[in-house]
Design an enzyme around this catalytic site. Sequence first.
Site, PDB file in Angstrom:
ATOM      1  CD  GLU A 203      41.199  36.764  37.671  1.00 51.04           C
ATOM      2  OE1 GLU A 203      42.396  36.889  37.847  1.00 51.04           O
ATOM      3  OE2 GLU A 203      40.365  37.732  37.671  1.00 51.04           O
TER       4      GLU A 203
ATOM      5  CG  HIS B 252      43.559  40.299  37.471  1.00 49.41           C
ATOM      6  ND1 HIS B 252      42.934  39.407  38.450  1.00 49.41           N
ATOM      7  CD2 HIS B 252      43.910  41.164  38.115  1.00 49.41           C
ATOM      8  CE1 HIS B 252      42.830  40.151  39.491  1.00 49.41           C
ATOM      9  NE2 HIS B 252      43.531  41.196  39.473  1.00 49.41           N
TER      10      HIS B 252
ATOM     11  NE  ARG C 175      40.579  40.062  44.224  1.00 49.82           N
ATOM     12  CZ  ARG C 175      41.683  40.950  43.757  1.00 49.82           C
ATOM     13  NH1 ARG C 175      41.679  41.700  42.714  1.00 49.82           N
ATOM     14  NH2 ARG C 175      42.923  40.729  44.263  1.00 49.82           N
TER      15      ARG C 175
END
Length: 336
Positions: A272, A296, A243
């Site tokens: 993001e 990601h 994270r």
Amino acid sequence: MAFKIVSMSPLPAQFVEALFDPYKREVGDIKVVSVAGLPRDRVLQELRDADVVIGDYTFQMRIDAEMCAAMEKVRLIQQPSTGYDHIDVEACAKHGIPVANAGGANAVSVAEYTIMAGLALLKRLIYAHRETVAGGWPQWRLMEMGTFDLQGKTWGIIGLGRIGREVARRLRPFGVSVVYFDKVRMEDAERELGVEYRSLPRLLRESDVVSIHVPLTRETRGMIGEGELRMMKPTAVLINPSRGEIVDEEALARAVRERWIAGAAVDVYSREPPPPDHPLIKAAAEGEANLILTPHIAGANTDARSRIIQFSIENVVRVLKGGKPEAVVNMDLNGG
């Protein structure tokens, strides 16, 4: 009477409902209602008679205390991902609602990404590729900067959960020493995996590669800041597929730019997608930065997505049939 599932995912309700078609003979009719993009009052209304809620895998739609209070019938909130920090799990527990994630469905995918990134950083693969494609021949420059084998190095794993253990298993053939830090020492895992426990400061000082595999919690937010990065060897590299908020992104950008450490791979960000002026984006634009940035994707390849969907659907079906859900993260359903 059909079971009602409220989906917060951006996927169309018809698509989600079709995933349950093979199980309808076992559980009866299932109706899926999508609330993605609806006004809040409408979302609360739809939640009141829902039997199950499927969370948002994009993490944009949060589940807060008010939503939990509206879930009068909900037996399970199934989050179709490993992460669940957009869900107020304490509020859910207070209302007796179990929250389940996708367990270790993407553990292998993240572990493979992690080792790939570690090798690419040690070999400075991205720089070598970029310079060669641009018409250069950076062989001597790479020798000057230093490229290294993984064999004989020390790899530090922060968080020896499902993903951390899969990383440790895959490191065995490389001939590395593996050390780990976790809030609880795991002697059984030490014997099984051949890993050794270290305090976090000692792990950072000793390791040539450090990879992070912890969830985002109050304790882990900001876990790696400037002080921790300065503990690392100048030849060491850091990998974060966990994270973004766990690492001080500004400090990490400085660490790579000013060469406190030799490089980093980052797959997750505090925001993001990251904006163009994000410190890591800016640092990566510098010519010789040994910095790998990805969107990601560590745990989101095609195989992992298939496993996550399958696990999530089966967990929901298990609950609709009257069973206990697996991979619950906010309460103990076994009374232990």
